[in-house]
Scaffold this motif. Structure first.
Motif, short mmCIF file in Angstrom:
data_model
loop_
_atom_site.label_atom_id
_atom_site.label_comp_id
_atom_site.label_asym_id
_atom_site.label_seq_id
_atom_site.Cartn_x
_atom_site.Cartn_y
_atom_site.Cartn_z
N MET A 79 0.81 -1.17 0.00
CA MET A 79 0.00 0.00 0.00
C MET A 79 0.87 1.26 0.00
O MET A 79 0.57 2.20 -0.70
CB MET A 79 -0.92 0.00 1.23
CG MET A 79 -1.77 1.23 1.26
SD MET A 79 -2.30 1.81 2.86
CE MET A 79 -0.86 2.42 3.61
N SER A 80 1.95 1.25 0.78
CA SER A 80 2.78 2.45 0.85
C SER A 80 3.48 2.72 -0.49
O SER A 80 3.69 3.88 -0.84
CB SER A 80 3.80 2.34 1.98
OG SER A 80 4.58 1.19 1.82
N ARG A 81 3.83 1.67 -1.22
CA ARG A 81 4.46 1.87 -2.54
C ARG A 81 3.47 2.52 -3.51
O ARG A 81 3.82 3.44 -4.25
CB ARG A 81 4.96 0.52 -3.08
CG ARG A 81 5.52 0.57 -4.48
CD ARG A 81 6.73 1.42 -4.65
NE ARG A 81 7.87 0.86 -3.94
CZ ARG A 81 9.06 1.45 -3.88
NH1 ARG A 81 9.27 2.60 -4.47
NH2 ARG A 81 10.03 0.90 -3.21
N GLN A 82 2.23 2.06 -3.50
CA GLN A 82 1.21 2.65 -4.38
C GLN A 82 0.95 4.10 -4.00
O GLN A 82 0.85 4.97 -4.87
CB GLN A 82 -0.10 1.86 -4.26
CG GLN A 82 -0.02 0.45 -4.78
CD GLN A 82 -1.24 -0.36 -4.38
OE1 GLN A 82 -1.91 -0.06 -3.41
NE2 GLN A 82 -1.51 -1.41 -5.15
N ILE A 125 -8.36 6.70 -3.91
CA ILE A 125 -8.01 5.55 -4.76
C ILE A 125 -7.53 4.38 -3.91
O ILE A 125 -7.93 3.24 -4.13
CB ILE A 125 -6.96 5.95 -5.82
CG1 ILE A 125 -7.57 6.92 -6.84
CG2 ILE A 125 -6.37 4.72 -6.51
CD1 ILE A 125 -6.57 7.54 -7.79
N LEU A 126 -6.69 4.67 -2.92
CA LEU A 126 -6.19 3.61 -2.05
C LEU A 126 -7.32 2.93 -1.29
O LEU A 126 -7.38 1.71 -1.18
CB LEU A 126 -5.17 4.16 -1.06
CG LEU A 126 -3.75 4.31 -1.55
CD1 LEU A 126 -2.89 4.93 -0.45
CD2 LEU A 126 -3.16 2.99 -1.97
N LEU A 130 -8.71 -1.80 6.56
CA LEU A 130 -7.77 -0.80 6.06
C LEU A 130 -8.48 0.22 5.19
O LEU A 130 -8.18 1.42 5.26
CB LEU A 130 -6.63 -1.48 5.28
CG LEU A 130 -5.56 -0.57 4.72
CD1 LEU A 130 -4.87 0.21 5.84
CD2 LEU A 130 -4.54 -1.37 3.93
N ALA A 131 -9.43 -0.22 4.39
CA ALA A 131 -10.19 0.71 3.55
C ALA A 131 -10.95 1.72 4.40
O ALA A 131 -11.00 2.92 4.09
CB ALA A 131 -11.15 -0.06 2.65
N GLN A 182 -11.20 7.26 6.80
CA GLN A 182 -11.15 8.17 7.95
C GLN A 182 -9.97 9.13 7.82
O GLN A 182 -10.10 10.33 8.13
CB GLN A 182 -11.06 7.37 9.25
CG GLN A 182 -12.30 6.60 9.59
CD GLN A 182 -12.10 5.66 10.78
OE1 GLN A 182 -11.02 5.61 11.37
NE2 GLN A 182 -13.14 4.93 11.12
N VAL A 183 -8.83 8.63 7.36
CA VAL A 183 -7.66 9.49 7.15
C VAL A 183 -7.98 10.54 6.10
O VAL A 183 -7.67 11.74 6.27
CB VAL A 183 -6.42 8.65 6.77
CG1 VAL A 183 -5.28 9.55 6.29
CG2 VAL A 183 -5.97 7.80 7.94
#
Length: 180
Positions: free
Chosen positions: A1-4, A21-22, A31-32, A37-38
């Protein structure tokens, strides 16, 4: 996820759009939800690092602190890329450690099986030979001869309670019968 995430940020995509998108593309529902929320926190004006910091069980301190450093220094894309590279290196190292531990575990299992095989099949054959030859055995050999019947699955526990050959069904002298 961090790479994307790093790739989207470094390609010029807006932070909010990258978070949307993530959250849409991730298969992990928890996680979604956290990413949504973030995104909502960032949308209300909070910094990305403080929004990530609200979820310490999901985002490690390294990611939160690197995001904070990237925000302050103006290099968020490079900071997130560094986090991604760090996580990938960690996963790679864990894989190497697991593969390196496989060989010693397999060797240990085969060694245990070899010892069990010796106690079950080879030592009893030698015990008969030692019994016919007579005399006393060295201590390590006596221990092996004593443990051999104890390792048999059908042996009663009382047959291996003592370290003497007589307690394991091995008598050092020939039994005599009384003529009654």
């Amino acid at each position: 996820m961090s790479r994307q995430f790093a790739t989207m940020i470094s390609s010029g995509l807006f932070l909010l759009r990258a978070l949307v998108i993530l959250s849409e593309q991730t298969e992990n529902k928890t996680l979604a939800e956290v990413l949504s929320q973030v995104r909502a926190d960032v949308e209300t004006g909070n910094a990305l690092s403080s929004s990530l910091g609200k979820h310490p069980k999901v985002f490690p301190p390294l990611m939160i602190n690197m995001a904070k450093a990237g925000e302050v220094g103006g290099f968020l894309d490079m900071a997130i890329l560094q986090v991604a590279a760090n996580f990938e290196a960690e996963v790679k190292l864990r894989g190497k450690i697991e593969s390196a531990m496989t060989y010693p575990v397999v060797v240990f299992i085969f060694a245990i099986l070899a010892v069990i095989g010796m106690l079950l099949f080879i030592v009893p054959a030698f015990a008969k030979l030692f019994k016919t030859l007579g005399g006393s055995l060295p201590a390590p050999t006596q221990v092996l001869v004593t443990l051999s019947p104890c390792s048999r699955p059908a042996s009663p526990p009382s047959s291996c309670c003592s370290s003497s050959p007589a307690s394991c069904g091995r008598s050092t002298s020939t039994p005599t019968r009384s003529a009654t």
